[in-house]
Design an enzyme around this catalytic site. Structure first.
Site, PDB file in Angstrom:
ATOM      1  N   ASP A  77       0.809  -1.217   0.000  1.00 61.76           N
ATOM      2  CA  ASP A  77       0.000   0.000   0.000  1.00 61.76           C
ATOM      3  C   ASP A  77       0.847   1.274   0.000  1.00 61.76           C
ATOM      4  O   ASP A  77       2.070   1.218   0.159  1.00 61.76           O
ATOM      5  CB  ASP A  77      -0.965  -0.007   1.204  1.00 61.76           C
ATOM      6  CG  ASP A  77      -0.280  -0.414   2.510  1.00 61.76           C
ATOM      7  OD1 ASP A  77       0.965  -0.358   2.574  1.00 61.76           O
ATOM      8  OD2 ASP A  77      -0.984  -0.775   3.462  1.00 61.76           O
ATOM      9  N   ASN A  95      -7.274  -2.354  14.063  1.00 62.24           N
ATOM     10  CA  ASN A  95      -8.685  -2.578  13.724  1.00 62.24           C
ATOM     11  C   ASN A  95      -8.868  -3.787  12.804  1.00 62.24           C
ATOM     12  O   ASN A  95      -9.932  -3.989  12.251  1.00 62.24           O
ATOM     13  CB  ASN A  95      -9.292  -1.323  13.064  1.00 62.24           C
ATOM     14  CG  ASN A  95      -8.661  -1.004  11.717  1.00 62.24           C
ATOM     15  OD1 ASN A  95      -7.688  -1.651  11.309  1.00 62.24           O
ATOM     16  ND2 ASN A  95      -9.206  -0.025  11.028  1.00 62.24           N
ATOM     17  N   HIS A 114      -7.093  -4.410   9.992  1.00 60.31           N
ATOM     18  CA  HIS A 114      -6.801  -4.239   8.563  1.00 60.31           C
ATOM     19  C   HIS A 114      -5.529  -4.980   8.153  1.00 60.31           C
ATOM     20  O   HIS A 114      -4.613  -5.163   8.948  1.00 60.31           O
ATOM     21  CB  HIS A 114      -6.774  -2.764   8.141  1.00 60.31           C
ATOM     22  CG  HIS A 114      -5.587  -1.950   8.565  1.00 60.31           C
ATOM     23  ND1 HIS A 114      -5.696  -0.605   8.878  1.00 60.31           N
ATOM     24  CD2 HIS A 114      -4.275  -2.240   8.707  1.00 60.31           C
ATOM     25  CE1 HIS A 114      -4.512  -0.132   9.191  1.00 60.31           C
ATOM     26  NE2 HIS A 114      -3.631  -1.102   9.096  1.00 60.31           N
ATOM     27  N   GLU A 163      -9.595  -1.759   5.141  1.00 58.01           N
ATOM     28  CA  GLU A 163     -10.226  -1.393   6.396  1.00 58.01           C
ATOM     29  C   GLU A 163     -11.493  -2.226   6.631  1.00 58.01           C
ATOM     30  O   GLU A 163     -12.003  -2.852   5.696  1.00 58.01           O
ATOM     31  CB  GLU A 163     -10.606   0.101   6.348  1.00 58.01           C
ATOM     32  CG  GLU A 163      -9.432   1.041   6.136  1.00 58.01           C
ATOM     33  CD  GLU A 163      -8.541   1.194   7.375  1.00 58.01           C
ATOM     34  OE1 GLU A 163      -8.468   0.261   8.205  1.00 58.01           O
ATOM     35  OE2 GLU A 163      -7.907   2.257   7.507  1.00 58.01           O
TER      36      GLU A 163
HETATM   37  C1  GLP Z   1      -0.038   0.321   8.432  1.00 59.06           C
HETATM   38  C2  GLP Z   1       0.102  -0.532   7.181  1.00 59.06           C
HETATM   39  C3  GLP Z   1      -0.301  -1.961   7.442  1.00 59.06           C
HETATM   40  C4  GLP Z   1       0.388  -2.467   8.705  1.00 59.06           C
HETATM   41  C5  GLP Z   1      -0.022  -1.624   9.876  1.00 59.06           C
HETATM   42  C6  GLP Z   1       0.554  -2.132  11.196  1.00 59.06           C
HETATM   43  O1  GLP Z   1      -1.340   0.721   8.668  1.00 59.06           O
HETATM   44  N1  GLP Z   1      -0.664  -0.049   6.092  1.00 59.06           N
HETATM   45  O2  GLP Z   1       0.042  -2.763   6.331  1.00 59.06           O
HETATM   46  O3  GLP Z   1       0.036  -3.804   8.921  1.00 59.06           O
HETATM   47  O4  GLP Z   1       0.448  -0.332   9.599  1.00 59.06           O
HETATM   48  O5  GLP Z   1       1.482  -1.240  11.704  1.00 59.06           O
HETATM   49  P1  GLP Z   1       2.396  -1.428  12.953  1.00 59.06           P
HETATM   50  O6  GLP Z   1       3.320  -2.552  12.669  1.00 59.06           O
HETATM   51  O7  GLP Z   1       3.115  -0.128  13.054  1.00 59.06           O
HETATM   52  O8  GLP Z   1       1.508  -1.709  14.116  1.00 59.06           O
END
Ligand code: GLP
Length: 264
Positions: free
Chosen positions: A67, A136, A138, A143
């Site tokens: 993404d 959440n 995702h 989402e």
């Molecule tokens: C972002 C990314 C996700 C990732 C998430 C988790 O939102 N788009 O792909 O899984 O962060 O982040 P963290 O590892 O900082 O908790």
């Protein structure tokens, strides 16, 4: 799903780097699906260290990131392209033209989504997709209420995601881009192997919903229950709310593939 509960986050990261390294060593022309977020930073650091120590050759590898924020250029320090350059690409010998991150600065983001999807197909699909988990539920930026069979598309980020990711934007939610491009859950499910890595007590509840279900668009990560080859690496804290812990430990002790993996 094959689930591994590690004693701590360090072991989780070490095993995740091991899976990625072994993928490239076994198939030097691998197509890797990559993720961003804080969880991945240490995994990429370990992978780069292994690559150096064991001379792992990334020159034939192709990558596709999950993404990107819409509106951020590759030069923006919070863009996922910048993140990937910093945490991985500059540390391994991958040619830049083999690395793909959706272009969040594209004039026509819908066209970019379609082109991203066809570039993945042209590369022969994703061999191994690395995934983190949002608080959440995702995966990528799919989402809650996203189509469970969706393709690469434009999303409006959930308020919970803006709050979770504000820490990267001076703790100011208003600075977090409101929209993003993300591979769809269907794109993710098409990968030949998936590796979900989650650490920390803050995600214990959502981890239980992802792994133990029910499968629901409210929890996009739960769609991974449909993935035929999904490995989940958790630390104790993230696994603390699972009801099936005993069954998971039993599998870890008796599944020959997991045994070989854990003793490597
Ligand atoms: C972002 C990314 C996700 C990732 C998430 C988790 O939102 N788009 O792909 O899984 O962060 O982040 P963290 O590892 O900082 O908790």
């Amino acid at each position: 799903m094959k689930v591994v509960i590690c004693s701590d986050a360090a072991q989780t990261r070490r095993l995740a780097a091991q899976v990625l390294a072994q993928q490239v060593q076994t198939k030097p022309e691998s197509v890797l699906g990559l993720a961003t977020g804080r969880t991945m930073e240490a995994i990429y650091a370990q992978l780069a260290k292994r690559a150096e120590e064991q001379s792992i050759d990334f020159s034939g590898v192709t990558t596709f990131n999950l993404d990107e924020y819409i509106g951020l250029t590759a030069q923006h320090p919070q863009s996922y392209r910048y993140y990937m350059q910093t945490h991985l690409f500059r540390l391994i010998n991958i040619p830049e033209h083999n690395t793909h991150v959706p272009d969040g600065a594209a004039e026509d983001v819908k066209a970019e989504a379609r082109s991203y999807e066809s570039r993945i197909a042209q590369a022969g699909g994703i061999d191994l997709q690395l995934l983190g988990l949002g608080e959440n539920g995702h995966i990528g930026f799919n989402e809650p209420l996203s189509a469970l069979n969706g393709r690469t598309h434009v999303v409006t980020l959930a308020q919970a995601t803006l709050q979770q990711n504000a820490v990267m934007f001076d703790n100011d939610m208003a600075q977090v881009p409101a929209r993003a491009l993300t591979m769809g859950t269907g794109t993710i499910l098409d990968s030949r192997e998936a590796l979900l890595v989650v650490t920390g007590a803050a995600k214990a509840d959502i981890v239980a919903r992802v792994i133990e279900g029910p499968v629901s668009a409210l929890v996009p990560g739960s769609a991974l229950q449909f993935h035929p080859h999904c490995l989940v690496l958790l630390d104790e804290a993230a696994a603390s709310r699972l009801t099936q812990r005993e069954a998971i430990f039993w599998q870890m002790q008796h599944d020959p593939e997991l045994q070989a993996f854990l003793s490597a």
